[in-house]
Design a protein around this motif. Structure first.
Motif, short mmCIF file in Angstrom:
data_model
loop_
_atom_site.label_atom_id
_atom_site.label_comp_id
_atom_site.label_asym_id
_atom_site.label_seq_id
_atom_site.Cartn_x
_atom_site.Cartn_y
_atom_site.Cartn_z
N HIS A 78 15.48 -2.02 2.47
CA HIS A 78 16.53 -2.47 1.55
C HIS A 78 16.06 -3.01 0.21
CE1 HIS A 78 19.46 -1.96 4.72
NE2 HIS A 78 18.74 -2.69 5.53
N TYR A 79 14.76 -3.10 0.00
CA TYR A 79 14.32 -3.74 -1.24
C TYR A 79 13.21 -2.96 -1.95
CZ TYR A 79 12.47 -7.41 -4.34
OH TYR A 79 12.02 -8.13 -5.42
N LEU A 80 12.18 -2.56 -1.21
CA LEU A 80 11.06 -1.86 -1.85
C LEU A 80 11.41 -0.39 -2.05
CD1 LEU A 80 8.07 -3.37 0.14
CD2 LEU A 80 8.64 -3.78 -2.26
N SER A 81 11.36 0.07 -3.27
CA SER A 81 11.66 1.47 -3.54
C SER A 81 10.60 2.38 -2.93
CB SER A 81 11.70 1.69 -5.06
OG SER A 81 11.55 3.06 -5.35
N ALA A 82 11.03 3.32 -2.10
CA ALA A 82 10.08 4.25 -1.48
C ALA A 82 9.38 5.08 -2.54
CB ALA A 82 10.81 5.16 -0.50
N GLU A 83 10.06 5.30 -3.65
CA GLU A 83 9.51 6.12 -4.71
C GLU A 83 8.46 5.39 -5.53
OE1 GLU A 83 12.73 7.81 -6.69
OE2 GLU A 83 11.52 8.85 -8.18
N ALA A 84 8.63 4.07 -5.66
CA ALA A 84 7.79 3.33 -6.60
C ALA A 84 6.74 2.45 -5.93
CB ALA A 84 8.68 2.46 -7.50
N SER A 85 6.87 2.15 -4.65
CA SER A 85 5.97 1.18 -4.02
C SER A 85 4.53 1.67 -3.99
CB SER A 85 6.44 0.88 -2.59
OG SER A 85 5.49 0.06 -1.93
N LEU A 86 3.63 0.84 -4.48
CA LEU A 86 2.19 1.15 -4.50
C LEU A 86 1.41 0.12 -3.71
CD1 LEU A 86 1.91 2.10 -8.30
CD2 LEU A 86 1.84 3.67 -6.35
N GLY A 87 2.07 -0.53 -2.75
CA GLY A 87 1.37 -1.47 -1.88
C GLY A 87 1.37 -2.89 -2.40
N SER A 88 0.70 -3.75 -1.67
CA SER A 88 0.69 -5.18 -1.97
C SER A 88 -0.72 -5.74 -1.86
CB SER A 88 1.59 -5.91 -0.96
OG SER A 88 1.33 -7.30 -0.97
N PRO A 89 -1.14 -6.56 -2.83
CA PRO A 89 -2.45 -7.20 -2.71
C PRO A 89 -2.42 -8.46 -1.86
CG PRO A 89 -1.45 -7.80 -4.79
CD PRO A 89 -0.49 -6.86 -4.11
N GLY A 90 -1.21 -8.96 -1.52
CA GLY A 90 -1.15 -10.15 -0.69
C GLY A 90 0.11 -10.96 -0.90
N LEU A 91 0.10 -12.15 -0.32
CA LEU A 91 1.24 -13.05 -0.52
C LEU A 91 0.78 -14.49 -0.40
CD1 LEU A 91 3.66 -13.02 2.51
CD2 LEU A 91 1.45 -11.88 2.54
N THR A 107 16.74 2.43 -3.14
CA THR A 107 17.26 1.50 -2.14
C THR A 107 18.78 1.39 -2.27
OG1 THR A 107 17.34 -0.55 -3.40
CG2 THR A 107 15.18 0.12 -2.56
N GLY A 108 19.39 0.82 -1.21
CA GLY A 108 20.83 0.60 -1.26
C GLY A 108 21.26 -0.29 -2.41
N HIS A 109 20.32 -1.04 -2.94
CA HIS A 109 20.62 -1.89 -4.09
C HIS A 109 20.40 -1.15 -5.42
CE1 HIS A 109 21.20 -5.39 -1.62
NE2 HIS A 109 20.00 -5.32 -1.11
N GLY A 110 20.04 0.13 -5.36
CA GLY A 110 19.84 0.90 -6.59
C GLY A 110 18.50 0.62 -7.26
N TYR A 135 12.63 1.94 -9.83
CA TYR A 135 11.32 1.73 -10.46
C TYR A 135 11.13 0.26 -10.81
CZ TYR A 135 11.04 6.78 -10.98
OH TYR A 135 10.99 8.13 -10.72
N PHE A 136 9.90 -0.08 -11.17
CA PHE A 136 9.54 -1.46 -11.52
C PHE A 136 10.58 -2.10 -12.44
CE2 PHE A 136 7.44 -4.10 -14.79
CZ PHE A 136 7.14 -5.21 -14.00
N GLU A 137 11.03 -1.35 -13.43
CA GLU A 137 11.93 -1.93 -14.43
C GLU A 137 13.27 -2.37 -13.83
OE1 GLU A 137 10.20 0.79 -14.72
OE2 GLU A 137 9.25 0.90 -16.71
N ASP A 138 13.59 -1.87 -12.65
CA ASP A 138 14.88 -2.21 -12.03
C ASP A 138 14.86 -3.58 -11.36
OD1 ASP A 138 15.88 0.29 -12.80
OD2 ASP A 138 15.07 1.23 -10.99
N TYR A 139 13.66 -4.13 -11.16
CA TYR A 139 13.54 -5.43 -10.48
C TYR A 139 13.58 -6.54 -11.54
CZ TYR A 139 12.22 -2.74 -6.35
OH TYR A 139 12.23 -1.86 -5.30
#
Lengths: 170, 170
Positions: B90-103, B17-20, B23-27
């Motif tokens: 701008h936020y979810l990494s295309a490389e790392a995203s494995l979906g969402s169980p909900g919100l 992402t534009g924010h760099g 992977y999970f560890e970057d958040y």
């Protein structure tokens, strides 16, 4: 009193849902309503996700086949929007609906895939009059969408504001 | 190691992402990210709602003017879908995203009206490794959309699964 329908509801001129729900008082806690079913195609999944949720597993069948779900799946927001349409058509009274402040515990427990048929059910779980605005009640509804294999693909608890029955109609 | 982007992300070939965020560890919990802004037109509001949420105050300007919001407002599902697009870009990494169980705790505290410009912000609030699936972490994110007058029009707490950094990349 003659009840006039709201514009924008071409399925029903009376403003009353197929379940006979017209005002806040008609939504009884514990009552459950079948809101019908719909199918979803690969083209629809890709079209929606290209605009709103272009992650590879929503827009690219080849990448999706190699991805975490082993194939293309619908954006959860697409499922939610399609479920909403069923609620508007079959559960929320056009005459009484005053919008929603939000919802809770939204879950997508199983993926929605091309060709799936989803059935929508709405269960009124809590209904109370507003203390601050006497024209309305606050309704909580458990929403569920289940696929053709009986697997739940979405559930949420929605809050809706609904007009109470006018004195002239009691 | 050469990082290849995922298809379907035309804004960025690297998958970062534009924010760099890669992977999970970057958040990092507490970190907040500006995901840009967008405007919404009356035509867009009516088009989306005609398909998914055809209540009078979303599809009929004249009925809406007489209705509970004193004018046309966007379906909350439309706002959510447009906000999702900003998160994908701008936020979810295309490389790392494995979906969402909900919100959880999704709220629309103020209406979105034609011509509004909304700014989206994502704040990582909790990040922990999955105990059952070692390839991923579980990220909770507070999502907010604020209009041109500084009023919050949507907020929610989303859960996302994200790939952890591979050993070869550490």
């Amino acid at each position: 009193m003659i009840l006039l329908g709201q514009p924008g509801r071409d399925w029903n001129n009376s403003g009353v849902t197929g379940h006979g729900l017209r005002y806040f008082e008609d939504y009884l806690p514990g009552a459950s309503y079948d809101c019908g079913s719909f199918s979803i195609s690969e083209a629809q999944i890709i079209s929606f996700a290209t605009q709103f949720d272009p992650q590879p597993f929503h827009v690219d069948p080849e990448a999706a086949a190699r991805g975490p779900f082993g194939g293309l799946i619908a954006s959860g927001w697409h499922t939610a929007a399609l479920v909403m349409r069923r609620l508007v058509d079959h559960y929320l009274s056009a005459e009484a609906s005053l919008g929603s402040p939000g919802l809770d515990e939204m879950r997508w427990p199983n993926p929605v895939r091309p060709g799936d048929t989803l059935r929508v059910r709405a269960t009124s779980v809590e209904a109370r009059r507003s203390l601050s605005k006497p024209d309305r009640g606050i309704l909580k509804t458990m929403i569920e969408a289940v696929n053709q294999d009986g697997r739940t693909v979405m559930r949420a608890t929605a809050t809706n504001f609904l007009r109470v029955r006018p004195d002239s109609d009691s």
